[in-house]
Design a protein around this motif. Structure first.
Motif, PDB file in Angstrom:
ATOM      1  N   GLU A 181      10.736 -34.900  60.971  1.00 22.78           N
ATOM      2  CA  GLU A 181      11.903 -34.104  60.564  1.00 22.78           C
ATOM      3  C   GLU A 181      12.762 -34.881  59.569  1.00 22.78           C
ATOM      4  O   GLU A 181      13.218 -34.323  58.561  1.00 22.78           O
ATOM      5  CB  GLU A 181      12.724 -33.742  61.804  1.00 22.78           C
ATOM      6  N   GLN A 182      12.971 -36.166  59.827  1.00 29.84           N
ATOM      7  CA  GLN A 182      13.771 -36.977  58.917  1.00 29.84           C
ATOM      8  C   GLN A 182      13.039 -37.218  57.596  1.00 29.84           C
ATOM      9  O   GLN A 182      13.659 -37.242  56.524  1.00 29.84           O
ATOM     10  CB  GLN A 182      14.143 -38.308  59.578  1.00 29.84           C
ATOM     11  N   ARG A 183      11.725 -37.382  57.662  1.00 30.22           N
ATOM     12  CA  ARG A 183      10.937 -37.532  56.424  1.00 30.22           C
ATOM     13  C   ARG A 183      11.099 -36.313  55.532  1.00 30.22           C
ATOM     14  O   ARG A 183      11.345 -36.441  54.320  1.00 30.22           O
ATOM     15  CB  ARG A 183       9.465 -37.720  56.788  1.00 30.22           C
ATOM     16  N   HIS A 209       7.101 -37.440  46.385  1.00 32.24           N
ATOM     17  CA  HIS A 209       5.693 -37.075  46.466  1.00 32.24           C
ATOM     18  C   HIS A 209       5.365 -36.570  47.866  1.00 32.24           C
ATOM     19  O   HIS A 209       5.984 -36.976  48.854  1.00 32.24           O
ATOM     20  CB  HIS A 209       4.817 -38.279  46.118  1.00 32.24           C
ATOM     21  N   GLU A 210       4.385 -35.688  47.939  1.00 29.70           N
ATOM     22  CA  GLU A 210       3.943 -35.173  49.238  1.00 29.70           C
ATOM     23  C   GLU A 210       3.583 -36.343  50.147  1.00 29.70           C
ATOM     24  O   GLU A 210       2.883 -37.265  49.743  1.00 29.70           O
ATOM     25  CB  GLU A 210       2.730 -34.261  49.063  1.00 29.70           C
ATOM     26  N   PHE A 214       7.033 -42.217  55.630  1.00 27.34           N
ATOM     27  CA  PHE A 214       7.829 -42.691  54.503  1.00 27.34           C
ATOM     28  C   PHE A 214       7.703 -41.708  53.345  1.00 27.34           C
ATOM     29  O   PHE A 214       6.856 -40.813  53.359  1.00 27.34           O
ATOM     30  CB  PHE A 214       7.371 -44.089  54.063  1.00 27.34           C
ATOM     31  N   VAL A 215       8.545 -41.896  52.351  1.00 21.05           N
ATOM     32  CA  VAL A 215       8.522 -41.042  51.160  1.00 21.05           C
ATOM     33  C   VAL A 215       8.564 -41.936  49.921  1.00 21.05           C
ATOM     34  O   VAL A 215       9.451 -42.781  49.777  1.00 21.05           O
ATOM     35  CB  VAL A 215       9.719 -40.070  51.122  1.00 21.05           C
ATOM     36  N   LEU A 216       7.594 -41.736  49.036  1.00 17.76           N
ATOM     37  CA  LEU A 216       7.625 -42.355  47.712  1.00 17.76           C
ATOM     38  C   LEU A 216       8.284 -41.358  46.770  1.00 17.76           C
ATOM     39  O   LEU A 216       7.899 -40.187  46.736  1.00 17.76           O
ATOM     40  CB  LEU A 216       6.207 -42.674  47.233  1.00 17.76           C
ATOM     41  N   LEU A 269      10.518 -45.693  43.938  1.00 18.35           N
ATOM     42  CA  LEU A 269      10.915 -46.471  45.099  1.00 18.35           C
ATOM     43  C   LEU A 269      10.345 -45.790  46.338  1.00 18.35           C
ATOM     44  O   LEU A 269       9.972 -44.608  46.293  1.00 18.35           O
ATOM     45  CB  LEU A 269      12.435 -46.576  45.212  1.00 18.35           C
ATOM     46  N   ARG A 270      10.276 -46.533  47.446  1.00 19.12           N
ATOM     47  CA  ARG A 270       9.749 -45.969  48.694  1.00 19.12           C
ATOM     48  C   ARG A 270      10.733 -46.231  49.819  1.00 19.12           C
ATOM     49  O   ARG A 270      11.292 -47.324  49.930  1.00 19.12           O
ATOM     50  CB  ARG A 270       8.406 -46.618  49.043  1.00 19.12           C
ATOM     51  N   VAL A 271      10.916 -45.225  50.680  1.00 20.18           N
ATOM     52  CA  VAL A 271      11.844 -45.363  51.799  1.00 20.18           C
ATOM     53  C   VAL A 271      11.171 -44.878  53.078  1.00 20.18           C
ATOM     54  O   VAL A 271      10.467 -43.870  53.091  1.00 20.18           O
ATOM     55  CB  VAL A 271      13.153 -44.578  51.546  1.00 20.18           C
TER      56      VAL A 271
END
Length: 364
Positions: A285-287, A302-303, A308-310, A340-342
């Motif tokens: 959910e947070q992603r 990006h999908e 994580f999300v790039l 960046l990635r988180v």
């Protein structure tokens, strides 16, 4: 006796290791650390107590070597994975990196080649190099996907001994179709490893490469307890493969490589899998919240089938990274230009990241 100081240049280091730097993501003492794809949720108290009980029992016999075959743990992993797997098809190590190292030691090594589609997990080339194998990087489409035809063509051209497929891919989060895995396997002479470290964060109906194991003795599927199980500090990784593949890994593992305490902790965690995995839905959910907000801010997420999300559209990644750092938020510059990635953290951590990013301003 006076202290003697020397540099690496003064030591008889392997030539292929000269000039390299050790792997290491920043471990800065910031309040919001979302840079290494950890599960930021703590282990639930009830599960922690259960794990401690098992460790207390195990420590009574810690003067003796542990079960070299970690039989009970392998049975637990087989039950967890399902798909009719048995303990004879399971291997484990101190984190999935050690499992991958065992594979490269057994099937790679000097004079052999390891291959993967870049950008991908940064440890693959390092493990290959550390075991003496040559690393060759293939390519992906601009959206980081891979087609079965292109994947097979690249594999045939390189003819590698070890192929590493990260699914979903790190650092991009990109899903990998089973048709790609099948095409790569059919085109390959060497072993094919599907690294499913983030599989628990994929859609519930997403098929695992575990479904492809039967009749494919050169295929292995690697997993970890670090992500979905919130067990990064325990260092437990594992894989499923044909029993003959497992026998090959026995040839290179160190004796008693999994401590009795590690085995006890992992067995207890697996026994509480339902509770441990309850946090996965919140992370997803947070992603998805991160992706939606990034898009609203003008970035290009990006999908992602991972935790994580790039995101692209970052005009100056180093500056944005530093501005977030200065606000107590640590994310990752993975070296992809404009990106960046988180990691998706708790709701509070995610809010802190999004608020800090919004305060910097929208994407250019």
């Amino acid at each position: 006796m006076g202290r003697v100081t020397a540099s690496l240049d003064d030591l008889p280091l392997r030539d292929d290791l000269r000039g390299l730097t050790p792997y290491g993501a920043p471990q800065a003492p910031l309040p919001i650390a979302l840079n290494v794809n950890e599960n930021t949720h703590p282990v639930p108290d009830a599960v922690a107590s259960d794990i401690l009980d098992d460790i207390a029992v195990a420590i009574r016999d810690v003067n003796r070597y542990p079960d070299r075959e970690f039989t009970t743990l392998r049975e637990g992993f087989a039950d967890y994975l399902g798909h009719g797997l048995t303990a004879e098809q399971i291997w484990a190590g101190n984190g999935s990196n050690e499992v991958l190292q065992h594979i490269l030691q057994a099937f790679g090594g000097p004079g052999r080649t390891a291959f993967g589609f870049a950008p991908t997990y940064s440890m693959y080339p390092l493990i290959a190099q550390g075991t003496g194998a040559r690393w060759v990087a293939g390519t992906r489409e601009s959206d980081y996907t891979i087609t079965p035809e292109e994947a097979a063509e690249q594999v045939r051209a390189v003819d590698p001994d070890v192929i590493l497929l990260c699914s979903p891919n790190n650092p991009t989060g990109t899903p990998l179709g089973l048709d790609v895995v099948q095409a790569v396997y059919d085109a390959a002479r060497g072993v094919v490893i599907v690294d499913e470290a983030y599989q628990e964060f994929a859609p519930r109906d997403a098929a695992s490469a575990l479904t492809l194991l039967e009749g494919r003795p050169r295929l292995a599927v690697s997993r970890t307890m670090s992500k979905a199980f919130a067990f990064a500090g325990a260092r437990v990784g594992y894989l499923a493969a044909d029993p003959a593949f497992i026998d090959a890994l026995r040839l290179v593992r160190l004796p008693y490589h999994l401590s009795a305490l590690t085995q006890a902790a992992a067995i207890a965690a697996l026994r509480n899998a339902d509770v441990m995995l309850a946090m996965v839905d919140e992370i997803i959910e947070q992603r998805d919240r991160i992706s939606a907000t990034l898009e609203a801010l003008g970035y290009t997420p990006h999908e992602s089938w991972s935790n994580f999300v790039l995101f692209g559209g970052v005009r100056d990644p180093k500056t944005v990274w530093q501005q977030l750092y200065d606000q107590g938020v640590l994310i990752r510059d993975v070296g992809i230009p404009g990106h960046l990635r988180v990691t998706a953290g708790t709701e509070a951590e995610t809010t802190a990241f999004l608020d800090a990013l919004a305060s910097i301003g929208s994407a250019s």
